[in-house]
Design a protein around this motif. Structure first.
Motif, PDB file in Angstrom:
ATOM      1  N   HIS A  89       0.827  -1.213   0.000  1.00  0.00           N
ATOM      2  CA  HIS A  89       0.000   0.000   0.000  1.00  0.00           C
ATOM      3  C   HIS A  89       0.860   1.261   0.000  1.00  0.00           C
ATOM      4  CE1 HIS A  89      -3.280   2.712   0.683  1.00  0.00           C
ATOM      5  NE2 HIS A  89      -2.779   3.096   1.840  1.00  0.00           N
ATOM      6  N   LEU A  90       1.927   1.279   0.800  1.00  0.00           N
ATOM      7  CA  LEU A  90       2.810   2.440   0.829  1.00  0.00           C
ATOM      8  C   LEU A  90       3.545   2.606  -0.495  1.00  0.00           C
ATOM      9  CD1 LEU A  90       4.413   2.301   4.414  1.00  0.00           C
ATOM     10  CD2 LEU A  90       2.454   3.639   3.625  1.00  0.00           C
ATOM     11  N   LEU A  91       3.966   1.490  -1.095  1.00  0.00           N
ATOM     12  CA  LEU A  91       4.660   1.570  -2.380  1.00  0.00           C
ATOM     13  C   LEU A  91       3.735   2.158  -3.446  1.00  0.00           C
ATOM     14  CD1 LEU A  91       6.563  -1.848  -2.447  1.00  0.00           C
ATOM     15  CD2 LEU A  91       7.341   0.361  -1.568  1.00  0.00           C
ATOM     16  N   ASP A  92       2.470   1.807  -3.374  1.00  0.00           N
ATOM     17  CA  ASP A  92       1.492   2.345  -4.318  1.00  0.00           C
ATOM     18  C   ASP A  92       1.371   3.856  -4.140  1.00  0.00           C
ATOM     19  OD1 ASP A  92      -0.446   2.499  -6.250  1.00  0.00           O
ATOM     20  OD2 ASP A  92      -2.065   1.804  -4.963  1.00  0.00           O
ATOM     21  N   LEU A  93       1.278   4.313  -2.894  1.00  0.00           N
ATOM     22  CA  LEU A  93       1.176   5.749  -2.639  1.00  0.00           C
ATOM     23  C   LEU A  93       2.438   6.476  -3.109  1.00  0.00           C
ATOM     24  CD1 LEU A  93      -0.428   5.749   0.941  1.00  0.00           C
ATOM     25  CD2 LEU A  93      -1.552   6.245  -1.243  1.00  0.00           C
ATOM     26  N   ALA A  94       3.601   5.858  -2.864  1.00  0.00           N
ATOM     27  CA  ALA A  94       4.860   6.478  -3.286  1.00  0.00           C
ATOM     28  C   ALA A  94       4.933   6.586  -4.805  1.00  0.00           C
ATOM     29  CB  ALA A  94       6.033   5.667  -2.758  1.00  0.00           C
ATOM     30  N   SER A  95       4.448   5.569  -5.504  1.00  0.00           N
ATOM     31  CA  SER A  95       4.535   5.582  -6.966  1.00  0.00           C
ATOM     32  C   SER A  95       3.533   6.537  -7.596  1.00  0.00           C
ATOM     33  CB  SER A  95       4.305   4.169  -7.520  1.00  0.00           C
ATOM     34  OG  SER A  95       2.968   3.751  -7.302  1.00  0.00           O
TER      35      SER A  95
ATOM     36  N   ILE B 125       6.774   5.001 -19.172  1.00  0.00           N
ATOM     37  CA  ILE B 125       6.781   3.658 -19.753  1.00  0.00           C
ATOM     38  C   ILE B 125       5.905   2.725 -18.917  1.00  0.00           C
ATOM     39  CG2 ILE B 125       8.220   1.696 -20.415  1.00  0.00           C
ATOM     40  CD1 ILE B 125      10.538   3.687 -20.761  1.00  0.00           C
ATOM     41  N   HIS B 126       6.070   2.773 -17.588  1.00  0.00           N
ATOM     42  CA  HIS B 126       5.226   1.953 -16.718  1.00  0.00           C
ATOM     43  C   HIS B 126       3.749   2.318 -16.894  1.00  0.00           C
ATOM     44  CE1 HIS B 126       7.951  -0.486 -14.277  1.00  0.00           C
ATOM     45  NE2 HIS B 126       8.789   0.537 -14.247  1.00  0.00           N
ATOM     46  N   ALA B 127       3.463   3.619 -17.006  1.00  0.00           N
ATOM     47  CA  ALA B 127       2.077   4.053 -17.166  1.00  0.00           C
ATOM     48  C   ALA B 127       1.498   3.538 -18.485  1.00  0.00           C
ATOM     49  CB  ALA B 127       1.996   5.578 -17.117  1.00  0.00           C
ATOM     50  N   GLU B 128       2.307   3.551 -19.547  1.00  0.00           N
ATOM     51  CA  GLU B 128       1.838   3.047 -20.834  1.00  0.00           C
ATOM     52  C   GLU B 128       1.553   1.544 -20.771  1.00  0.00           C
ATOM     53  OE1 GLU B 128       0.795   2.724 -24.865  1.00  0.00           O
ATOM     54  OE2 GLU B 128       0.791   4.362 -23.412  1.00  0.00           O
ATOM     55  N   LEU B 129       2.414   0.812 -20.053  1.00  0.00           N
ATOM     56  CA  LEU B 129       2.188  -0.623 -19.904  1.00  0.00           C
ATOM     57  C   LEU B 129       0.909  -0.892 -19.126  1.00  0.00           C
ATOM     58  CD1 LEU B 129       5.837  -1.834 -19.176  1.00  0.00           C
ATOM     59  CD2 LEU B 129       4.529  -2.161 -21.274  1.00  0.00           C
ATOM     60  N   ARG B 130       0.672  -0.099 -18.085  1.00  0.00           N
ATOM     61  CA  ARG B 130      -0.567  -0.262 -17.317  1.00  0.00           C
ATOM     62  C   ARG B 130      -1.783   0.087 -18.181  1.00  0.00           C
ATOM     63  NH1 ARG B 130      -0.493   2.757 -11.738  1.00  0.00           N
ATOM     64  NH2 ARG B 130      -2.530   1.734 -11.649  1.00  0.00           N
ATOM     65  N   ARG B 131      -1.650   1.098 -19.050  1.00  0.00           N
ATOM     66  CA  ARG B 131      -2.763   1.467 -19.919  1.00  0.00           C
ATOM     67  C   ARG B 131      -3.084   0.342 -20.897  1.00  0.00           C
ATOM     68  NH1 ARG B 131      -4.002   3.209 -24.746  1.00  0.00           N
ATOM     69  NH2 ARG B 131      -1.861   3.039 -25.502  1.00  0.00           N
ATOM     70  N   ARG B 132      -2.032  -0.284 -21.439  1.00  0.00           N
ATOM     71  CA  ARG B 132      -2.233  -1.347 -22.425  1.00  0.00           C
ATOM     72  C   ARG B 132      -2.710  -2.648 -21.783  1.00  0.00           C
ATOM     73  NH1 ARG B 132       1.570  -1.217 -27.486  1.00  0.00           N
ATOM     74  NH2 ARG B 132       1.999   1.001 -27.735  1.00  0.00           N
ATOM     75  N   CYS B 133      -2.137  -2.954 -20.626  1.00  0.00           N
ATOM     76  CA  CYS B 133      -2.391  -4.270 -20.025  1.00  0.00           C
ATOM     77  C   CYS B 133      -3.394  -4.231 -18.879  1.00  0.00           C
ATOM     78  CB  CYS B 133      -1.081  -4.882 -19.512  1.00  0.00           C
ATOM     79  SG  CYS B 133       0.216  -5.005 -20.760  1.00  0.00           S
ATOM     80  N   GLY B 134      -3.608  -3.044 -18.307  1.00  0.00           N
ATOM     81  CA  GLY B 134      -4.487  -2.940 -17.153  1.00  0.00           C
ATOM     82  C   GLY B 134      -3.775  -3.362 -15.875  1.00  0.00           C
ATOM     83  N   GLY B 135      -4.465  -3.232 -14.761  1.00  0.00           N
ATOM     84  CA  GLY B 135      -3.907  -3.671 -13.485  1.00  0.00           C
ATOM     85  C   GLY B 135      -3.256  -2.548 -12.698  1.00  0.00           C
ATOM     86  N   PRO B 136      -2.847  -2.841 -11.457  1.00  0.00           N
ATOM     87  CA  PRO B 136      -2.268  -1.849 -10.541  1.00  0.00           C
ATOM     88  C   PRO B 136      -0.791  -1.620 -10.842  1.00  0.00           C
ATOM     89  CG  PRO B 136      -2.328  -3.984  -9.482  1.00  0.00           C
ATOM     90  CD  PRO B 136      -2.972  -4.168 -10.830  1.00  0.00           C
ATOM     91  N   PRO B 137      -0.120  -0.722 -10.064  1.00  0.00           N
ATOM     92  CA  PRO B 137       1.334  -0.559 -10.207  1.00  0.00           C
ATOM     93  C   PRO B 137       2.049  -1.884  -9.993  1.00  0.00           C
ATOM     94  CG  PRO B 137       0.414   1.196  -8.871  1.00  0.00           C
ATOM     95  CD  PRO B 137      -0.688   0.219  -9.089  1.00  0.00           C
ATOM     96  N   SER B 138       3.292  -1.990 -10.491  1.00  0.00           N
ATOM     97  CA  SER B 138       4.003  -3.272 -10.472  1.00  0.00           C
ATOM     98  C   SER B 138       4.191  -3.818  -9.064  1.00  0.00           C
ATOM     99  CB  SER B 138       5.361  -3.138 -11.163  1.00  0.00           C
ATOM    100  OG  SER B 138       6.144  -2.154 -10.536  1.00  0.00           O
TER     101      SER B 138
END
Length: 577
Positions: A385-391, A546-559
């Motif tokens: 959860h903290l890593l998600d907030l940091a990202s 780049i990470h944001a583009e991958l999430r847009r294409r593939c869906g899902g939460p941060p890595s």
């Protein structure tokens, strides 16, 4: 004799966002105006300039500022006095009126909640501008919200300020306008917005590196069972909470190792040109705060400043620390919001509080830029959860009413009860006993991207990240982190290549043990980070994009929270780009 009007021409030059917001305000002249600006952007200066304009043209005769804490009352009064606006920070509800020497007063939300009619009478007596600093606090309790509304409805003008325009509950914020979105939910609307991403681009705030530490944790349950878990690996919320709590235990090895790393980073920043750089440890409770201070004294040889909200002289200690060259301060919640200590550059997030609101407020203490190239470093547990907030530091948020809320962090209700009794450990120890915890640098998060592979505390691999130069632009930070990661991966490959080949197993030998899901997930995350770094070098695109583009294409939460299947899909996608 009435207080002299402030001279507009003596005000400091406004930043671009302040000028634009001031123009919007003066053009609209509406009763209510909400300004959202990231911590460190200059909300106080903006509000005081509006106050000076309205006093000078006769729109208002008085100014009332409502702040979250007693310390911020003093801070507001000093800032106002520097530009010729005299505010009474010592005003009490029993006083009824301020002396004629003042243009107005600074009060707290608690003060208003206790006697709203006193402040309503003051507001009706003179044409008043009310500045509601960190307005989300008006929703902290029904009595506060009702009190603020009752007290300041008669005001000629109301200016709402916040750096975190969202709450973790559904309490509506007085005088803030809400609009219904396509999903049917009500969202707060700001008249002027200046987010962290905007401020970072303008050089108004520092970039923040998050150094996330994992490690092995062991604890005993109330049933006598001994459990162990690796901080940061996928597991149930209960296990995450217990592992997190065990890591923060002052008696274990995790906190001393992380504090040593944080102090080493502080030394690097001081040697790099931030000679007075200071550090702040944010603790969950008072007992832990005192224990962390003792650990810091052992690490540094210098006594840390301890600030507890109910201690006499807490505000004075903060003010002294802000202008000194002392290395460390330890606090519970006293320094979580609004407190201006620009030299804070290193933080240790050693608290259970994990709502987006609190996290943003805490990180806001480290982002106030003073000179080009300054950066901040925040050490935190490797908790999903903290890593998600940091990202998502650069993401803007609104206050949403009616959205289901998930419980975050660990048992905050239990901690709050324990803290009220000043015995944060007693109630918790009935449920569990921490046995041991070790620290390991898991990853570095910057600009929404994750860098690095695991490095044990105290090793040269960890020192490579702790020793990053202190004065760097955002692009230079990204470049150096990418290089550090590439060097780490290359060194691991060389070590693997140098190992003698394993003899082929005999037919009767036991089959190789397959990787656990946790091990596989960690390996995939590192592979993904390496591929993203390689694409960054080919294209020049930031890791975060780049990470944001991958999430847009593939869906899902941060890595940090992605499943094995999602990580594999992103790896395949980035390889095909």
């Amino acid at each position: 004799m009435a207080a002299r009007l402030p001279a507009i021409e003596t005000f400091p030059a406004l930043r671009a966002w302040q000028r634009k917001a001031l123009f919007t305000y003066l053009r609209g002249r509406s009763e209510d105006f909400t300004a959202v600006a990231t911590p460190g952007a200059g909300k106080t200066t903006f509000a005081l300039r509006i106050a000076a304009e309205l006093l000078a043209d006769g729109t208002v005769d008085a100014v009332t500022v409502v702040a979250p804490t007693e310390h911020l009352k003093t801070q507001w009064a000093l800032a106002a006095a520097r530009v010729g606006i005299q505010l009474d920070a010592a005003f009490r509800n029993a006083d009824l009126h301020s002396s004629a020497d003042f243009h107005g007063a600074v009060v707290t939300y608690a003060q208003v909640g206790m006697a709203p009619q006193v402040h309503r009478r003051r507001t009706m007596t003179r044409r008043t501008l009310v500045v509601l600093d960190e307005i989300h606090h008006a929703g902290d309790s029904k009595s506060w919200g009702d009190g603020v509304k009752a007290a300041f409805e008669p005001a000629v003008r109301r200016l709402m300020l916040t750096g975190t325009p969202f709450r973790s509950d559904d309490n509506p914020i007085p005088f803030v306008e809400y609009e219904r979105g396509g999903d049917g939910l009500l969202r707060s609307r700001a008249d002027a917005t200046y987010g962290y991403a905007d401020a970072l681009r303008d050089g108004v705030v520092r970039p923040v590196l998050f150094l996330a530490y994992s490690g092995e944790t062991r604890w005993r349950t109330n049933a006598g069972d001994e459990l162990s878990a690796r901080l940061g690996e996928p597991m149930t919320q209960d296990l995450i909470a217990q592992a997190w709590r065990t890591a923060l235990d002052p008696a274990g090895d995790w906190m001393p190792q992380v504090l040593r790393a944080a102090d080493a980073r502080l030394t690097v920043l001081r040697n790099a040109g931030m000679g007075d750089a200071g550090g702040l440890v944010i603790a969950s409770d008072q007992q832990a705060a005192r224990s962390y201070a003792r650990l810091l004294e052992q690490v540094t040889g210098e006594r840390a400043v301890v600030v507890l909200s109910d201690d006499d002289g807490a505000s004075a200690r903060i003010a002294t620390f802000a202008t000194s060259e002392q290395r460390w301060m330890v606090a519970v919640r006293m320094v979580s919001e609004g407190v201006d200590i620009p030299r804070l550059a290193v933080g240790v997030y050693a608290t259970s509080a994990s709502t987006p609101l609190y996290f943003a407020q805490a990180i806001g203490r480290f982002v106030r830029a003073r000179q080009p190239g300054e950066s901040a470093s925040v050490f935190l547990p490797s908790v999903p959860h903290l890593l998600d907030l940091a990202s998502q530091m650069e993401a803007s948020r609104d206050h949403v009413l009616g959205k289901p809320k998930d419980r975050e962090g660990f048992d905050d209700d239990l901690l709050e009860r324990a803290q009220r009794d000043e015995q944060a450990s007693g109630e918790l120890e009935k449920r569990y006993a921490a046995l041991s915890a070790t620290a390991e640098l898991d990853q570095v998060i910057f600009d929404g991207a994750s860098f690095g592979t695991a490095a044990q505390a105290g090793t040269p691999e960890e020192e490579e990240y702790l020793g990053l130069p202190g004065l760097l632009t955002s692009d230079q930070v990204t470049l150096l982190l990418s290089k550090r990661q590439a060097d780490q991966v290359a060194a691991q490959r060389r070590r693997t290549a140098g190992q003698p080949a394993e003899p082929a197993p005999a037919a009767s030998a036991a089959p190789a043990v397959p990787m656990s899901a946790a091990q596989r997930r960690v390996a995939l995350r590192r592979q993904l980070n390496a591929l993203v770094a390689a694409r960054h070098h080919r294209t020049g695109l930031p890791h975060g994009k780049i990470h944001a583009e991958l999430r847009r294409r593939c869906g899902g939460p941060p890595s940090a929270q992605a499943t094995i299947e999602q990580l594999e899909e992103r790896i395949a996608t980035v390889q095909s780009l």
